[in-house]
Structures are given as structure tokens and as C-alpha cells.
Design an enzyme around this catalytic site. Structure first.
Site, mmCIF file in Angstrom:
data_model
loop_
_atom_site.group_PDB
_atom_site.id
_atom_site.type_symbol
_atom_site.label_atom_id
_atom_site.label_comp_id
_atom_site.label_asym_id
_atom_site.label_seq_id
_atom_site.Cartn_x
_atom_site.Cartn_y
_atom_site.Cartn_z
ATOM 1 C CB SER A 22 -0.694 0.030 1.196
ATOM 2 O OG SER A 22 -2.419 -0.874 1.123
ATOM 3 N N GLY A 94 -5.181 -3.608 -8.677
ATOM 4 C CA GLY A 94 -6.551 -2.372 -8.408
ATOM 5 C C GLY A 94 -6.521 -1.047 -7.837
ATOM 6 N NE ARG A 122 -9.966 -6.140 -7.827
ATOM 7 C CZ ARG A 122 -9.427 -5.455 -7.005
ATOM 8 N NH1 ARG A 122 -8.191 -6.397 -7.404
ATOM 9 N NH2 ARG A 122 -9.979 -5.224 -5.995
ATOM 10 C CB SER A 166 -12.685 1.671 -0.968
ATOM 11 O OG SER A 166 -11.923 2.102 -2.134
ATOM 12 C CD GLN A 168 -7.578 -0.502 -4.120
ATOM 13 O OE1 GLN A 168 -8.947 -0.400 -4.627
ATOM 14 N NE2 GLN A 168 -6.996 -1.236 -4.375
ATOM 15 C CG ASP A 314 -5.562 -6.055 1.777
ATOM 16 O OD1 ASP A 314 -6.842 -6.636 1.135
ATOM 17 O OD2 ASP A 314 -5.561 -5.736 1.453
HETATM 18 C C1 S3P Z 1 -5.624 -0.475 0.097
HETATM 19 C C2 S3P Z 1 -7.361 -0.797 0.168
HETATM 20 C C3 S3P Z 1 -8.219 -2.219 0.358
HETATM 21 C C4 S3P Z 1 -6.873 -3.362 -0.201
HETATM 22 C C5 S3P Z 1 -6.001 -3.545 -0.704
HETATM 23 C C6 S3P Z 1 -4.968 -2.534 -0.772
HETATM 24 C C7 S3P Z 1 -4.430 0.055 -0.509
HETATM 25 O O1 S3P Z 1 -8.662 -2.422 -0.939
HETATM 26 O O2 S3P Z 1 -7.631 -4.604 0.125
HETATM 27 O O3 S3P Z 1 -5.628 -4.611 -1.182
HETATM 28 O O4 S3P Z 1 -3.594 0.277 -0.361
HETATM 29 O O5 S3P Z 1 -5.514 1.120 0.476
HETATM 30 P P1 S3P Z 1 -10.178 -1.320 -0.823
HETATM 31 O O6 S3P Z 1 -9.954 -0.148 -1.077
HETATM 32 O O7 S3P Z 1 -10.876 -1.409 -2.181
HETATM 33 O O8 S3P Z 1 -10.721 -1.589 0.449
#
Ligand code: S3P
Length: 427
Positions: A22, A94, A122, A166, A168, A314
Site C-alpha cells: 500500500s 486495483g 473489478r 475504501s 483506494q 486483506d
Molecule cells: C488498499 C486498500 C484496500 C485493500 C487493498 C489495498 C490500499 O482496498 O484491500 O489491498 O492500498 O489502499 P479497498 O480500497 O478496495 O478496500
């Protein structure tokens, strides 16, 4: 590639893990749009974080890896990216596609960002909606799936409350907010990992956070920096669980990121009866880092629901393995997001559990694994999902004979050294 894994008596030794996935993504993107060079030590070796660097290179940012492993990024400034000659390739990641879209939406050019088969399934509407509210123009397959075509536009600052927890999505909006004139605010009902906020502060952005309200002021000027990425706690989870379920284990994991917005895992493990100690706490590049010591023994099990499901999302695949061996088992609820990860992780966990002779009841938003079960040696499959590969490699350690993990190479998405590290500490 397949991996054959023999049962282990216990885990013993001291290890360090690759840099946090991350944090690496965030440093990679922010360093590229900062002014001047950044040096990033211990950048993740995982394929996902290499996808982020590949995209930034394709956007005209010089990036080199030094002999000592540090990644040097020659930041081009907020307005210095160039139109990419081809589609940007986010691979399996993602994080890359969702976070980078916030930057691409503000550029003076059109770009297209694509990914592999899993990423192409996705949902991206979760970032398309806020970006279009900021003035971005985007197209996607069926309105929500990659590849995304992003026509850069001048963006408007806004206040946004994501409908799902989220990090992300939060990061995507904050990245876009760096380019918009004025204050862009994200309001979180359920808090998510705050690496973006900490990283923005490190790079000198004007960012305020207070009780789930995060505001960034644009247009920002980011300054290149020297930073160090801590070890990845989500990767540590596989070894913490493996050591916990193998009585007599004694494992030390050094230099792990323990950011409080990520470390619900440790509290949950302790509540589940795992013998865990944290030592040598320190702050590195604004992030909390420490050593984790775990020993094996009897485990009670537990429940994951509500905000905990978001905080542990995760780690749930590997916690399911711990649940099956524990006294009381594991119940997971409120975790529908598992269905839209690299695989449908409720289905892939349940499928592999059954192959290994373990009972599991699937719910739409989670599952229940009764405790006191035994893993039978079997052939399991990662289905191309790194966390499923590693979770079932851990289950294999507790099985009655040799287990084969098909498509085991998926682990390299976040942790290329996983099987070698496991061998090093298996007794
Ligand atoms: C992440 C946020 C999570 C996590 C992913 C990494 C990040 O996803 O599952 O492995 O680095 O911000 P989501 O934002 O979809 O919850």
C-alpha cells in the site's frame, strides 16, 4: 507454476519482509508528481508495485533502481507528466488503476489504463462517480470495468462521502484534489488505512485530518524526498498465522509497518488467543514500525464483523485457516467486498477449504468455519490470487501430507520471496 508443500512441525527463526504494498504504491505515484528526485528505500518487490512504476515510466518519469535496491524517481512536478504512447498497464493491481486514475483525470491529455483478466472484472464505478463529480470525463466497459479511457480535464474541488469503506477510493479523490483549485474533502463513515494522508504530509502537501474528515488543498506543490517503506503487515499475516497454528513455533518478524489504521490484525489475533509481542517501536517516514514476535499455542478463534471486516479485509483469507484449527472457529460477516477482490475470495476460500476436507458455510457477505478441524493434503488452487496462494500454503503446513498449490506464482503479485522465506523458517 505449482508448489508442493510438506507439513511442518513448527516455524523458527527471524525474517524481514518486502516493503509494504500500500505504501509503495503511494510513494511511487506521489514521487513522480513531486518536484525533484525522491529516493525510496525498501520499495515493494511485488509485481503490483512494479506495475505502478511501469505506468509512471510510461508517463515520462525517469525511474531507476540503485544497486542497493533503492528506487530513485525523478519527479516531474504536478504538470510534468507526458501522454503515454500506449495503454498504461496496471497488471493485476486495483490500487494502481484506482489511485492513478485520480492523477490521470487532471492531465492535459487522454490516456487509457488497462489490466489483466482479473482486474478487468473489478468495479471502477466507485472511482468514476467521484471523479466525474469533479469534472473528469471517463469511459469504461459496461460503464464500470477496465480498460478506462480518461480524458484529462481541469478538476473542481469537492466534498465526497464514499458509499463503501475504501482507501483506494479515498486516495483516488485526494490525488485528484491535488490538482483542483481549493479544498477537496473526503468524509469517511468507517475509517480506512491512512497511508495516503501520511505520505501527502511527507511530500509537503497541505493536508488536514480530523475525525474521518480529510481535506487536501490544491493545487499542491509536492517536494521530492528520501523515504523508507516498512515491511508489509499484510504479508506478515501469513507467517503470524502459520506460527500461531503450529505449536512450538517461535518467529521474529523485524521492521513491520504497524500503522494503527492497519494493525487491527494484531488486536484481533491477541483477542483470538495468539501469543504475540510487539518490540522496538519506531517512526519511519511518518509510519509506525516495529518487530513482531509470535509463538504457537492454543487458539480460541473469533468473529470478524462491522468495521473490523473493512480493517481486516486483506487478512481474512489466512484468518480462515486459523479459524478452522482454532477451538471455536471463525465467523466473518459484513465482508461483501471480498467478492470483488482479485478473486471472489469468499468462493475461493470456501472452494479450497472443501478440497482440504474442511467444513465451511458461505454467506453472501462472509462465511463460517467451525473450529477443531483438520486439513487433509490435497490439490488447491490460487485461482491467480496472491493472497489465496499464500493462505493455502499456510494451510498446507498443517495438513496430513503433501499439498500442491496450483498457480502458486500468483504470490509474486505482493510477495515474490514468499515460498523461499517460508522454507527458510520451516522446521
Ligand atoms: C488498499 C486498500 C484496500 C485493500 C487493498 C489495498 C490500499 O482496498 O484491500 O489491498 O492500498 O489502499 P479497498 O480500497 O478496495 O478496500
Amino acid at each position: 507454476m505449482q508448489q508442493t508443500i510438506s507439513p511442518a512441525r513448527r516455524l523458527e527463526g527471524t525474517i524481514r519482509l518486502p516493503g509494504d504494498k500500500s505504501i509503495s504504491h503511494r510513494y511511487g505515484i506521489l514521487a513522480a508528481i513531486a518536484e525533484g528526485p525522491s529516493t525510496i528505500h525498501h520499495y515493494s518487490t511485488g509485481a503490483d508495485c512494479q506495475s505502478t512504476l511501469g505506468c509512471m515510466r510510461a508517463l515520462g518519469v525517469p525511474i531507476t533502481r540503485r544497486e542497493d535496491g533503492a528506487v530513485v524517481i525523478e519527479g516531474r512536478g504536478l504538470r510534468g507528466l507526458q501522454a503515454p504512447p500506449d495503454d498504461l498497464d496496471a497488471g493485476n493491481s486495483g490500487s494502481t488503476i484506482r489511485m492513478l486514475s485520480g492523477v490521470l483525470a487532471a492531465q492535459a491529455f487522454t490516456s487509457r489504463i488497462a489490466g489483466d483478466e482479473s482486474l478487468s472484472r473489478r468495479p471502477m464505478d466507485r472511482i468514476m462517480k467521484p471523479l466525474s463529480l469533479m469534472g473528469a470525463e471517463m469511459e469504461a466497459v459496461d460503464g464500470r470495468f477496465p480498460p478506462l479511457t480518461i480524458h484529462g480535464r481541469p478538476l473542481r474541488a469537492m466534498r465526497y462521502e464514499p458509499p463503501m469503506a475504501s482507501a483506494q477510493v479515498k486516495t483516488c479523490v485526494l490525488m485528484a484534489g491535488l490538482y483542483a483549485e481549493g479544498e477537496t474533502t473526503v468524509v469517511e463513515k468507517v475509517g480506512t488505512r491512512d497511508h495516503t494522508e501520511l505520505a501527502l504530509r511527507e511530500f509537503g502537501a497541505d493536508i488536514q485530518t480530523s475525525g474521518g474528515v480529510i481535506t487536501v488543498k490544491g493545487p499542491a506543490v509536492l517536494r521530492g524526498k528520501e523515504l523508507a517503506v516498512p515491511g508489509d503487515l499484510s504479508s506478515a499475516a501469513f507467517f503470524l498465522v502459520a506460527a500461531a497454528i503450529l505449536p512450538g513455533s517461535k518467529l521474529l518478524i523485524q521492521g513491520v509497518g504497524l500503522n494503527p489504521s492497519r494493525s487491527a490484525l494484531l488486536d484481533w489475533l491477541v483477542a483470538a488467543g495468539v501469543n504475540l509481542r510487539v518490540n522496538n517501536l519506531a517512526e519511519v517516514s511518518g509510519e509506525l514500525v516495529g518487530d513482531l514476535q509470535v509463538t504457537g499455542g492454543e487458539i480460541k478463534g473469533g468473529i470478524i464483523r462491522g468495521a473490523a471486516s473493512a480493517a481486516l479485509i486483506d487478512e481474512i483469507p489466512v484468518l480462515s485457516v486459523l479459524g478452522a484449527i482454532s477451538r471455536d472457529g471463525l465467523v466473518v460477516k459484513d465482508a461483501k467486498e471480498l467478492r470483488v477482490k482479485e478473486t471472489d475470495r469468499i468462493a475461493t476460500v470456501a472452494g479450497n477449504m472443501r478440497r482440504m476436507g474442511v467444513n465451511i458455510e458461505e454467506y453472501e457477505d462472509g462465511f463460517r468455519v467451525p473450529g477443531k478441524q483438520k486439513f487433509r493434503a490435497a490439490q488447491v488452487d490460487s485461482f491467480g490470487d496472491h493472497r489465496i496462494a499464500m493462505a493455502f500454503a499456510v494451510a498446507s503446513l498443517a495438513a496430513g501430507g503433501e499439498t500442491t498449490v496450483l498457480n502458486a506464482e500468483a504470490a509474486s503479485v505482493s510477495f515474490p520471496e514468499f515460498y523461499a522465506t517460508l522454507r527458510q523458517i520451516t522446521v
